[in-house]
Design a protein around this motif. Structure first.
Motif, PDB file in Angstrom:
ATOM      1  N   UNK A  98       0.834  -1.209   0.000  1.00 18.54           N
ATOM      2  CA  UNK A  98       0.000   0.000   0.000  1.00 18.54           C
ATOM      3  C   UNK A  98       0.867   1.257   0.000  1.00 18.54           C
ATOM      4  N   UNK A  99       1.907   1.270   0.828  1.00 21.54           N
ATOM      5  CA  UNK A  99       2.784   2.446   0.881  1.00 21.54           C
ATOM      6  C   UNK A  99       3.528   2.639  -0.434  1.00 21.54           C
ATOM      7  N   UNK A 100       4.002   1.533  -1.019  1.00 25.72           N
ATOM      8  CA  UNK A 100       4.725   1.642  -2.295  1.00 25.72           C
ATOM      9  C   UNK A 100       3.800   2.127  -3.406  1.00 25.72           C
ATOM     10  N   UNK A 101       2.539   1.658  -3.402  1.00 25.96           N
ATOM     11  CA  UNK A 101       1.593   2.085  -4.438  1.00 25.96           C
ATOM     12  C   UNK A 101       1.259   3.567  -4.302  1.00 25.96           C
ATOM     13  N   UNK A 102       1.229   4.061  -3.052  1.00 29.72           N
ATOM     14  CA  UNK A 102       0.896   5.472  -2.842  1.00 29.72           C
ATOM     15  C   UNK A 102       2.058   6.408  -3.142  1.00 29.72           C
ATOM     16  N   UNK A 103       3.269   5.897  -3.069  1.00 28.18           N
ATOM     17  CA  UNK A 103       4.429   6.794  -3.172  1.00 28.18           C
ATOM     18  C   UNK A 103       5.296   6.546  -4.403  1.00 28.18           C
ATOM     19  N   UNK A 104       4.877   5.704  -5.329  1.00 28.29           N
ATOM     20  CA  UNK A 104       5.742   5.453  -6.495  1.00 28.29           C
ATOM     21  C   UNK A 104       5.538   6.499  -7.583  1.00 28.29           C
ATOM     22  N   UNK A 105       4.499   7.333  -7.454  1.00 30.69           N
ATOM     23  CA  UNK A 105       4.259   8.373  -8.465  1.00 30.69           C
ATOM     24  C   UNK A 105       5.335   9.450  -8.340  1.00 30.69           C
ATOM     25  N   UNK A 119       7.930  16.301  -3.754  1.00 30.97           N
ATOM     26  CA  UNK A 119       7.874  15.978  -2.325  1.00 30.97           C
ATOM     27  C   UNK A 119       7.737  14.505  -2.018  1.00 30.97           C
ATOM     28  N   UNK A 120       7.538  13.683  -3.060  1.00 33.63           N
ATOM     29  CA  UNK A 120       7.353  12.244  -2.793  1.00 33.63           C
ATOM     30  C   UNK A 120       8.628  11.576  -2.309  1.00 33.63           C
ATOM     31  N   UNK A 121       9.771  12.155  -2.655  1.00 34.52           N
ATOM     32  CA  UNK A 121      11.051  11.593  -2.195  1.00 34.52           C
ATOM     33  C   UNK A 121      11.121  11.587  -0.671  1.00 34.52           C
ATOM     34  N   UNK A 122      10.534  12.598  -0.051  1.00 37.76           N
ATOM     35  CA  UNK A 122      10.563  12.682   1.414  1.00 37.76           C
ATOM     36  C   UNK A 122       9.811  11.500   2.025  1.00 37.76           C
ATOM     37  N   UNK A 123       8.626  11.185   1.476  1.00 37.02           N
ATOM     38  CA  UNK A 123       7.859  10.050   1.993  1.00 37.02           C
ATOM     39  C   UNK A 123       8.596   8.729   1.730  1.00 37.02           C
ATOM     40  N   UNK A 124       9.216   8.617   0.563  1.00 37.46           N
ATOM     41  CA  UNK A 124       9.979   7.395   0.265  1.00 37.46           C
ATOM     42  C   UNK A 124      11.125   7.220   1.253  1.00 37.46           C
ATOM     43  N   UNK A 125      11.765   8.332   1.601  1.00 38.87           N
ATOM     44  CA  UNK A 125      12.853   8.270   2.588  1.00 38.87           C
ATOM     45  C   UNK A 125      12.317   7.850   3.962  1.00 38.87           C
ATOM     46  N   UNK A 126      11.190   8.431   4.371  1.00 35.76           N
ATOM     47  CA  UNK A 126      10.628   8.114   5.690  1.00 35.76           C
ATOM     48  C   UNK A 126      10.221   6.653   5.770  1.00 35.76           C
ATOM     49  N   UNK A 130      10.945  -4.424   2.799  1.00 37.05           N
ATOM     50  CA  UNK A 130       9.835  -4.835   1.925  1.00 37.05           C
ATOM     51  C   UNK A 130       9.374  -3.661   1.067  1.00 37.05           C
ATOM     52  N   UNK A 131       9.297  -2.482   1.683  1.00 37.19           N
ATOM     53  CA  UNK A 131       8.854  -1.293   0.944  1.00 37.19           C
ATOM     54  C   UNK A 131       9.826  -0.958  -0.193  1.00 37.19           C
ATOM     55  N   UNK A 132      11.123  -1.007   0.082  1.00 34.16           N
ATOM     56  CA  UNK A 132      12.115  -0.664  -0.947  1.00 34.16           C
ATOM     57  C   UNK A 132      12.034  -1.629  -2.126  1.00 34.16           C
ATOM     58  N   UNK A 176      10.100  -2.569  -7.662  1.00 37.47           N
ATOM     59  CA  UNK A 176       9.300  -3.354  -8.608  1.00 37.47           C
ATOM     60  C   UNK A 176       8.274  -2.490  -9.324  1.00 37.47           C
ATOM     61  N   UNK A 177       7.626  -1.603  -8.589  1.00 33.59           N
ATOM     62  CA  UNK A 177       6.632  -0.718  -9.213  1.00 33.59           C
ATOM     63  C   UNK A 177       7.284   0.252 -10.190  1.00 33.59           C
ATOM     64  N   UNK A 178       8.443   0.772  -9.820  1.00 33.29           N
ATOM     65  CA  UNK A 178       9.099   1.741 -10.702  1.00 33.29           C
ATOM     66  C   UNK A 178       9.694   1.103 -11.949  1.00 33.29           C
TER      67      UNK A 178
END
Length: 314
Positions: free
Chosen positions: A111-118, A122-129, A193-195, A200-202
């Protein structure tokens, strides 16, 4: 000898000389290959094969209170395990712990990866967190969560009291201890798991999303019918690794609950630790570790035998 026979003999002699020259070269090439493999083979021999063979040896013996081999008992260590209620309790708790952590961890990270792969600002900040837990050791994460779970000063009970709910004895109540450790484990494993899922999504091309959008497919349908099948190799890999990790979990349980209360978090690896390094029964501990090894091998085989059929490789 005519001209044709001389030519044949000449070519045959050249092939023989070529073979004589190439044979030492092949041996040299093979030797260089084994030389490069030697450090890895030495490490495997010292840290994998020797402990495995030693465990097999010790599993047929009893040890004295100082951990020294005392008596050959054959298969008695194994038969004693399968007749022990503690053994089956550890199996049951380990299966519950796996059921609590693996599906929840995969779904949360997906769910987190699907929300933040766009690719938005500012999405880089969420990916880092969301990737941060991978940088923390088990001991550090356990200390953080032990403070969160504290019955009087912990943050979780503070929020519960703010909502008018009674406090929860997260780590000392047998009905909550395994759930609490599972929540902490899901968070701790979520970084890796998120990374992997985000990568995979990217790797899925934008043209696939554009084609689905032009065909009138909505976001949910695109995710279920297109993205999930394309991610199935990644999900299969993560499910295999996560189940192995769940069966080998030890650090957070040792720090947070020490197998308690009342054995409610006494997972399989913690039983091995107790038997081998607290009770100094290395024979029984070795038998337990070999049973765990066989159990993980069986589960992995079943996953590759049946679950891999659902994987879509492209």
């Amino acid at each position: 000898m005519n001209t044709t026979d001389a030519g044949i003999a000449l070519r045959s002699g050249r092939r023989m000389r070529s073979r004589r020259r190439s044979l030492p070269a092949a041996w040299k090439e093979t030797g260089v290959g084994y030389l490069f493999m030697l450090p890895s083979l030495l490490l495997f021999a010292v840290f994998l094969f020797y402990p495995l063979l030693k465990s097999v040896y010790l599993s047929f013996f009893l040890t004295d209170p100082r951990g020294r081999v005392a008596e050959f008992v054959g298969l008695d260590n194994y038969t004693g395990l399968f007749g022990s209620p503690d053994f089956w309790n550890s199996i049951s708790i380990t299966l519950k712990f796996t059921a609590f952590t693996v599906p929840a961890g995969l779904l949360a990270a997906l769910a987190l990866a699907a929300l933040t792969h766009v690719k938005t600002r500012g999405m880089r900040l969420f990916q880092f967190i969301f990737s941060l837990p991978v940088a923390l050791s088990v001991s550090t994460a356990s200390v953080i969560w032990s403070m969160l779970y504290h019955p009087t000063t912990g943050t979780l009970n503070y929020f519960l009291s703010a909502l008018g709910l009674p406090p929860v004895q997260w780590l000392t109540d047998p009905s909550w201890a395994l759930v609490s450790v599972s929540i902490m484990t899901v968070w701790m494993n979520s970084g890796f798991t998120y990374i992997v899922l985000l990568s995979g999504l990217q790797s899925i091309g934008d043209d696939i999303f554009d084609s689905a959008r032009m065909d009138g497919s909505g976001p949910i349908r695109t995710f279920i019918q297109i993205i999930i099948p394309l991610l199935s190799p990644t999900l299969f890999f993560l499910s295999v690794v996560s189940i192995m990790n769940a069966f080998q979990s030890f650090g957070q349980i040792h720090i947070l609950t020490k197998g308690g209360p009342a054995g409610s978090t006494d997972v399989f690896v913690y039983s091995i630790y107790q038997e081998a390094f607290v009770n100094y029964q290395f024979g029984t501990g070795s038998a337990l570790s070999l049973v765990l090894f066989a159990f993980i091998m069986l589960l992995t085989f079943l996953q590759f035998r049946f679950a891999e059929r659902k994987v879509h490789y492209h």
